[in-house]
Write a protein that holds these residues in place. Structure first.
Motif, mmCIF file in Angstrom:
data_model
loop_
_atom_site.group_PDB
_atom_site.id
_atom_site.type_symbol
_atom_site.label_atom_id
_atom_site.label_comp_id
_atom_site.label_asym_id
_atom_site.label_seq_id
_atom_site.Cartn_x
_atom_site.Cartn_y
_atom_site.Cartn_z
ATOM 1 N N SER A 7 0.817 -1.223 0.000
ATOM 2 C CA SER A 7 0.000 0.000 0.000
ATOM 3 C C SER A 7 0.852 1.275 0.000
ATOM 4 O O SER A 7 0.308 2.376 0.034
ATOM 5 N N ILE A 8 2.165 1.157 -0.039
ATOM 6 C CA ILE A 8 3.032 2.335 -0.032
ATOM 7 C C ILE A 8 2.775 3.189 -1.275
ATOM 8 O O ILE A 8 2.729 2.680 -2.394
ATOM 9 N N ASP A 9 2.612 4.493 -1.061
ATOM 10 C CA ASP A 9 2.434 5.447 -2.150
ATOM 11 C C ASP A 9 3.825 5.824 -2.672
ATOM 12 O O ASP A 9 4.513 6.668 -2.086
ATOM 13 N N HIS A 35 14.486 -0.169 11.643
ATOM 14 C CA HIS A 35 13.229 0.254 12.272
ATOM 15 C C HIS A 35 12.202 -0.882 12.216
ATOM 16 O O HIS A 35 11.532 -1.174 13.214
ATOM 17 N N ALA A 36 12.075 -1.512 11.059
ATOM 18 C CA ALA A 36 11.109 -2.600 10.889
ATOM 19 C C ALA A 36 11.450 -3.788 11.798
ATOM 20 O O ALA A 36 10.560 -4.417 12.375
ATOM 21 N N ILE A 37 12.743 -4.074 11.948
ATOM 22 C CA ILE A 37 13.173 -5.177 12.809
ATOM 23 C C ILE A 37 12.858 -4.868 14.271
ATOM 24 O O ILE A 37 12.324 -5.710 15.000
ATOM 25 N N LYS A 38 13.166 -3.619 14.689
ATOM 26 C CA LYS A 38 12.898 -3.227 16.080
ATOM 27 C C LYS A 38 11.420 -3.304 16.413
ATOM 28 O O LYS A 38 11.027 -3.669 17.526
ATOM 29 N N LYS A 39 10.580 -2.940 15.440
ATOM 30 C CA LYS A 39 9.123 -2.956 15.656
ATOM 31 C C LYS A 39 8.531 -4.346 15.420
ATOM 32 O O LYS A 39 7.317 -4.528 15.538
ATOM 33 N N ASN A 40 9.402 -5.303 15.067
ATOM 34 C CA ASN A 40 8.964 -6.659 14.771
ATOM 35 C C ASN A 40 7.871 -6.680 13.699
ATOM 36 O O ASN A 40 6.905 -7.441 13.771
ATOM 37 N N SER A 41 8.051 -5.805 12.703
ATOM 38 C CA SER A 41 7.079 -5.686 11.612
ATOM 39 C C SER A 41 7.453 -6.623 10.471
ATOM 40 O O SER A 41 8.633 -6.727 10.093
ATOM 41 N N GLU A 42 6.471 -7.281 9.928
ATOM 42 C CA GLU A 42 6.711 -8.209 8.811
ATOM 43 C C GLU A 42 7.052 -7.466 7.530
ATOM 44 O O GLU A 42 7.718 -7.996 6.646
ATOM 45 N N VAL A 43 6.563 -6.224 7.430
ATOM 46 C CA VAL A 43 6.787 -5.448 6.204
ATOM 47 C C VAL A 43 7.316 -4.055 6.554
ATOM 48 O O VAL A 43 7.161 -3.577 7.674
ATOM 49 N N ILE A 44 7.936 -3.411 5.577
ATOM 50 C CA ILE A 44 8.343 -2.017 5.710
ATOM 51 C C ILE A 44 7.157 -1.149 5.313
ATOM 52 O O ILE A 44 6.640 -1.274 4.198
ATOM 53 N N LYS A 45 6.720 -0.288 6.224
ATOM 54 C CA LYS A 45 5.515 0.508 5.998
ATOM 55 C C LYS A 45 5.871 1.936 5.575
ATOM 56 O O LYS A 45 6.972 2.422 5.833
#
Length: 254
Positions: A7-9, A35-45
């Motif tokens: 969904s990234i613009d 940042h994505a690793i620290k937030k334990n996010s599956e994707v880069i937002k």
């Protein structure tokens, strides 16, 4: 190895990275991944990318808990930046606004950032005068919203420095003043006193006219400034497209 959110613009991200060099872009990729690793996010937002871009360009966020009178400062900054943004939108329509923010960072408590895609070749007298009005708008909006005692603070120092320098250059270097005519002191000894008193008089006159014009526009578009400032207080960041929508909507009510 982190994948990007679908969904990234992309166009928006491209606008924000405008002006960044190769090293900054490499840093952006690295920092967003961390940042994505620290937030334990599956994707880069998208919000991760935009925040890291703002950190690289404008500095780290300040800890609001350590700021004295934070709520009052936030409200003051919101009106200040709303003044800059609305007047810029009206007077400098070719200079596209990227975002208006009151997120406190190391470099400033708030700012208006611009898309610098287009290469500026020269500046007309009208452009310069309008830019001075935009620079004065922050303080003048604060005074209208909070009165002279509270509205006069140190937050406008950089704006006033820029405005004064631009007016001086227009008068003394670019030959734009109707009374002094087409003179340029740039080639003369820096210590010369030639036209000093007259230049001081003309600078004062330029500022008087700019202040009057700015105050008229602030009064005419006060509803847009108030709406934007409230939006900034609630959301901290307003994109250029949203700013356009706010001003258009408020103008239709008039």
């Amino acid at each position: 190895k982190k994948r990007s959110d679908t969904s990234i613009d992309i166009d928006k991200v491209v606008r924000y990275v405008n002006g960044m060099n190769h090293d900054e872009l490499e840093r952006l990729i690295r920092e967003v991944s961390i940042h994505a690793i620290k937030k334990n996010s599956e994707v880069i937002k998208e919000e991760m990318i935009i925040e890291e871009i703002n950190i690289i360009k404008y500095g780290q966020k300040l800890d609001s808990k350590r700021m004295k009178n934070f709520d009052e400062e936030l409200k003051m900054t919101a009106y200040h930046e709303a003044g800059h943004a609305v007047l810029s939108f009206l007077l400098l329509p070719d200079v596209k606004i990227e975002q208006v923010t009151i997120t406190p960072r190391a470099g400033a408590l708030g700012f208006v950032s611009y898309n610098t895609d287009e290469i500026e070749t020269s500046t007309t007298k009208d452009d310069l005068c309008n830019n001075v009005c935009v620079l004065l708008a922050g303080r003048l909006v604060q005074i209208k919203a909070f009165g002279e005692s509270r509205g006069l603070d140190s937050g406008a120092m950089s704006d006033l420095e820029q405005a004064t320098a631009q007016v001086y250059i227009a008068i003394a270097m670019l030959g734009m003043d109707e009374e002094l005519g087409m003179i340029s002191l740039g080639a003369l000894d820096e210590k010369t006193d030639l036209f000093r008193d007259k230049i001081e008089e003309r600078i004062s006159d330029w500022f008087t006219r700019a202040k009057t014009k700015t105050e008229i526009l602030i009064d005419e578009h006060w509803s847009s400034i108030e709406t934007l400032s409230k939006k900034l207080i609630s959301e901290e960041v307003v994109e250029g497209e949203m700013l356009s929508n706010i001003i258009s909507k408020e103008n239709t009510k008039r």
